[in-house]
Design an enzyme around this catalytic site. Sequence first.
Site, PDB file in Angstrom:
ATOM      1  N   PRO A   1       2.651  16.975  10.403  1.00  0.00           N
ATOM      2  CA  PRO A   1       3.190  18.198   9.798  1.00  0.00           C
ATOM      3  C   PRO A   1       3.832  17.912   8.451  1.00  0.00           C
ATOM      4  O   PRO A   1       4.407  16.851   8.246  1.00  0.00           O
ATOM      5  CB  PRO A   1       4.240  18.656  10.826  1.00  0.00           C
ATOM      6  CG  PRO A   1       4.651  17.400  11.529  1.00  0.00           C
ATOM      7  CD  PRO A   1       3.422  16.544  11.573  1.00  0.00           C
ATOM      8  N   ILE A   2       3.703  18.889   7.546  1.00  0.00           N
ATOM      9  CA  ILE A   2       4.383  18.742   6.254  1.00  0.00           C
ATOM     10  C   ILE A   2       5.459  19.815   6.116  1.00  0.00           C
ATOM     11  O   ILE A   2       5.850  20.184   5.017  1.00  0.00           O
ATOM     12  CB  ILE A   2       3.393  18.789   5.073  1.00  0.00           C
ATOM     13  CG1 ILE A   2       2.664  20.130   5.008  1.00  0.00           C
ATOM     14  CG2 ILE A   2       2.407  17.643   5.135  1.00  0.00           C
ATOM     15  CD1 ILE A   2       1.898  20.325   3.706  1.00  0.00           C
ATOM     16  N   ASP A   3       5.973  20.286   7.258  1.00  0.00           N
ATOM     17  CA  ASP A   3       6.978  21.334   7.218  1.00  0.00           C
ATOM     18  C   ASP A   3       8.250  20.878   6.508  1.00  0.00           C
ATOM     19  O   ASP A   3       8.889  21.662   5.792  1.00  0.00           O
ATOM     20  CB  ASP A   3       7.305  21.836   8.620  1.00  0.00           C
ATOM     21  CG  ASP A   3       7.800  20.735   9.540  1.00  0.00           C
ATOM     22  OD1 ASP A   3       7.135  19.685   9.618  1.00  0.00           O
ATOM     23  OD2 ASP A   3       8.860  20.908  10.180  1.00  0.00           O
ATOM     24  N   GLN A   4       8.626  19.596   6.678  1.00  0.00           N
ATOM     25  CA  GLN A   4       9.833  19.107   6.010  1.00  0.00           C
ATOM     26  C   GLN A   4       9.624  18.979   4.508  1.00  0.00           C
ATOM     27  O   GLN A   4      10.554  19.198   3.729  1.00  0.00           O
ATOM     28  CB  GLN A   4      10.256  17.758   6.608  1.00  0.00           C
ATOM     29  CG  GLN A   4      10.669  17.827   8.069  1.00  0.00           C
ATOM     30  CD  GLN A   4      11.809  18.792   8.315  1.00  0.00           C
ATOM     31  OE1 GLN A   4      12.907  18.627   7.803  1.00  0.00           O
ATOM     32  NE2 GLN A   4      11.540  19.829   9.095  1.00  0.00           N
TER      33      GLN A   4
ATOM     34  N   ARG B   1      -4.279  10.464   3.430  1.00  0.00           N
ATOM     35  CA  ARG B   1      -3.037  11.149   3.782  1.00  0.00           C
ATOM     36  C   ARG B   1      -2.080  11.201   2.602  1.00  0.00           C
ATOM     37  O   ARG B   1      -1.419  12.207   2.354  1.00  0.00           O
ATOM     38  CB  ARG B   1      -2.376  10.443   4.968  1.00  0.00           C
ATOM     39  CG  ARG B   1      -0.990  10.969   5.305  1.00  0.00           C
ATOM     40  CD  ARG B   1      -0.449  10.313   6.555  1.00  0.00           C
ATOM     41  NE  ARG B   1      -0.283   8.882   6.411  1.00  0.00           N
ATOM     42  CZ  ARG B   1       0.881   8.286   6.133  1.00  0.00           C
ATOM     43  NH1 ARG B   1       1.948   9.006   5.912  1.00  0.00           N
ATOM     44  NH2 ARG B   1       0.956   6.976   6.054  1.00  0.00           N
TER      45      ARG B   1
ATOM     46  N   LYS C   1       0.827  -1.212   0.000  1.00  0.00           N
ATOM     47  CA  LYS C   1       0.000   0.000   0.000  1.00  0.00           C
ATOM     48  C   LYS C   1       0.855   1.254   0.000  1.00  0.00           C
ATOM     49  O   LYS C   1       0.622   2.185  -0.777  1.00  0.00           O
ATOM     50  CB  LYS C   1      -0.905  -0.005   1.227  1.00  0.00           C
ATOM     51  CG  LYS C   1      -1.549   1.340   1.555  1.00  0.00           C
ATOM     52  CD  LYS C   1      -2.207   1.318   2.916  1.00  0.00           C
ATOM     53  CE  LYS C   1      -2.703   2.699   3.327  1.00  0.00           C
ATOM     54  NZ  LYS C   1      -1.607   3.638   3.643  1.00  0.00           N
ATOM     55  N   ASN C   2       1.852   1.317   0.877  1.00  0.00           N
ATOM     56  CA  ASN C   2       2.628   2.540   1.029  1.00  0.00           C
ATOM     57  C   ASN C   2       3.491   2.846  -0.189  1.00  0.00           C
ATOM     58  O   ASN C   2       3.891   3.994  -0.393  1.00  0.00           O
ATOM     59  CB  ASN C   2       3.501   2.464   2.286  1.00  0.00           C
ATOM     60  CG  ASN C   2       2.680   2.547   3.553  1.00  0.00           C
ATOM     61  OD1 ASN C   2       1.603   3.128   3.573  1.00  0.00           O
ATOM     62  ND2 ASN C   2       3.176   1.951   4.631  1.00  0.00           N
TER      63      ASN C   2
END
Length: 431
Positions: free
Chosen positions: A123-126, A93, A22-23
């Site tokens: 978080p998607i800061d990276q 996601r 899946k991933n």
Amino acid sequence: MEKFVVTGGNKLFGEVSISGAKNAAVAIIPAVILCDEPCTIENIPNISDVALIGRILQSMGAEIKRIDKSTLYIDPTHITTYCATNEMVRGMRASYYLLGALLGKYKKAKVALPGGCDFGVRPIDQHLKGFALLGADHDLINGAIIDLDCHGKLTGNHIYLDVVSVGATMNIMLAAVKAEGQTVIENAAKEPHIVDLANFLNSMGANIKGAGTDVIKIRGVEYLHGVTYSIIPDQIEAGTYMCAAAATRGAITVNNVTPKHLDSITAKLREMGVEVTEYDESVKIDATKRPLSKCNIKTMPHPGFPTDCQPQFAALLTTVPGTSIINENVWDNRYQYINEFLRMGAQISVESKLAIIEGGKELTAAPVKATDLRAGVALIIAALCAKGTTEISNIQFIERGYEDIVEKFSALGANIKKVYFRDDTDAKMNA
């Protein structure tokens, strides 16, 4: 509404074949956007997350044909937009991989913030840090849509991730594949599905080296050609059935796996006393020969113990006498399922990142609900070990990541079925 009904008491025996990862699939399918020709993707898991990402690409103009249950033909050449902002995008996601793929292809991207399982801040800061270093500005529109624009040019750069992030590593790879010059990602994640994504991109003509290590180097290219590519087996699905066999004290053979990907899972099962035999593309699990013993688990980025197998092992450890401790180091709020285990008579306490399990107490059937994908399948494992018949609701979480789960468990001897039911609470409210 639908639910799983599981009657416990049966040991699992037989063979089960593992589906594609899946991933890997939820990143590789968006990655086709980068390709300048059609692609055929094999060993696709037939799960709701894959169906959803396929519908998202279709809504953007891609042509998608299902060749068979596990094979998709995807033609991205008709995509006419760099925007993915409809409600479907919020349903998973992994839709954030559209950011990297669209930015890499069109030098712009406008994507709704993702949803998926809720077990902590995501978080998607990276991701944004990486995009910025490649030359992309970002805005947040109405608190719900990320708007990226590199003004016509992405330029390779040196990117150090402040934390090991699978999503950021893969998203930056996607964006950098067609950037000018070389991109270096340091402190990169090393999961098998990152290697699979790199192999897929390389098969199309990308130039990526170091995937599977903590330093990945990407030399940008101008053109990616179409390919036929087969996705790796799902290590978490494999670990789930291995765990279920151990919990029921059964013996099964798990086929279509890469045993090396299962090393951390296999090590813990062996530590507990489960006999594990590895073959080229299968593993045999035998928990019938000796009593199992307690163990402690600490989740870590790959090659450490995967957080996605933590709830399943919690179910297993409830069946083993003694005190076992799980230390969750990846997500802040992944113990929501513990309350459902308590309904079934498990003795578990949570202290910050630790779940302390007093195992060996008999579990009893109860109505429970899945709180996320892996927690949901962990409830199935607990129900297989419990006395009586357990009803599990919110099964849409489980079906996001497990193909033919009722058929596969049933073939191993489990008493499990999927039934439709009417929510009387809703009916009374609408009366």
